[in-house]
Design a protein around this motif. Structure first.
Motif: not given
Length: 127
Positions: A76-77, A120-121, A70-74
């Motif tokens: 939006q990268a 993302l980074h 969910e954190a990765l999805r949020n």
């Protein structure tokens, strides 16, 4: 660990409740991946699910994996499967995710992934 075939009806019912989606009684086929658990491709009327099974004692691990996704999805990268549900059934923990069909990579796809990972980074998360 028990084989995924044990308690599939109970697991299908619990995943259906957790996701609000109607699953077939049994998964279509075993999917690759999943570490020490079992991973299943489970057909639904509105698209398949990727369902990861683990021992019930590993529920916290699957909940942490869901939170990470969910954190990765949020951020939006990059494209990350949507978490559909997490829970317990038939002495098993489960994590249900949106099924994503994967295809062979290409130079263009690899370049896009590189740009997405760089984005993302650079994402900042609220504390």
């Amino acid at each position: 660990m028990a084989h995924a075939g044990q308690g599939l009806g109970e697991i299908a019912a619990a995943v259906s409740v957790a996701t609000g989606r109607r699953l077939r009684a049994e998964p279509l086929r075993l999917a690759a991946g999943g570490g020490d658990g079992e991973c299943l491709r489970w057909p639904c009327g509105d698209g398949d699910l990727f369902v990861k099974l683990a021992a019930a004692a590993r529920l916290d691990m699957l909940e942490a994996e869901a939170a990470g996704l969910e954190a990765l999805r949020n951020a939006q990268a990059l494209r990350v499967p949507a978490v559909q549900g997490v829970g317990l059934a038939a002495d098993r923990a489960f994590l249900a995710l949106e099924w994503i069909d994967l295809h062979a990579g290409s130079t263009q796809a690899e370049a896009t992934l590189g740009r997405q990972l760089a984005r993302l980074h650079g994402a900042v998360t609220p504390r």
